[in-house]
Design a protein around this motif. Structure first.
Motif: not given
Length: 120
Positions: A1, A3, A25, A27, A38-45
Motif C-alpha cells: 500500500m 500513500a 493499492e 491511499l 487518518a485511521p489508516e496512517r500505519r497501513a502504507p509501506h
C-alpha cells in the motif's frame, strides 16, 4: 500500500492511476495533516509526498514521523526543486526527490526501491 500526499488533486489522482496500473493499492491524502489524522496512517509501506504544502510540508512530515519512530520510506515530488531540500530529506532517509513532471517508470522504480527497504 502506498500513500500519496499532495495538495494538488490532479497530481494525487494521476499518481493513483499510475500506481494502480502497476498493481499497487493507493491511499490519497490532500495534506500531511490529513495523513497524520487518518485511521489508516500505519497501513502504507511507502509515502509519496509533495515537498511544499500548506500547514505541514513534506520534510516536516518526514521529521514528525521520524520523531515518532516511524521510518516509513518516503519519495518526495516537487515543482520547485531545491538542492538544499533534496540533500536534507535524502540525508534523513528519503528514497528520492523527483521534479514534476516526472516519468512514470522513474517513480515506479523508486517505489520498488522504497518497498524493498525494511520499515523499522
Amino acid at each position: 500500500m502506498i500513500a500519496v500526499i499532495d495538495d494538488d488533486a490532479s497530481v494525487r489522482f494521476a499518481l493513483q492511476s499510475l500506481l494502480r496500473s502497476f498493481g499497487y493499492e493507493v491511499l490519497l491524502f490532500p495534506s500531511a495533516v490529513a495523513f497524520l489524522d487518518a485511521p489508516e496512517r500505519r497501513a502504507p509501506h511507502c509515502i509519496i509526498s509533495d515537498v511544499q504544502m500548506p500547514q505541514m510540508s513534506g520534510p516536516e512530515l518526514q521529521d514528525r514521523l521520524a520523531a515518532e519512530g516511524d521510518g516509513i520510506p518516503m519519495i518526495f515530488i516537487t515543482a520547485f526543486h531545491e538542492k538544499a531540500v533534496e540533500a536534507r530529506v535524502i540525508e534523513r532517509g528519503a528514497v528520492a526527490v523527483l521534479s514534476k513532471p516526472f516519468d512514470g517508470d522513474e517513480i515506479a522504480s523508486h517505489v520498488v526501491r522504497a518497498l524493498e527497504r525494511p520499515r523499522p
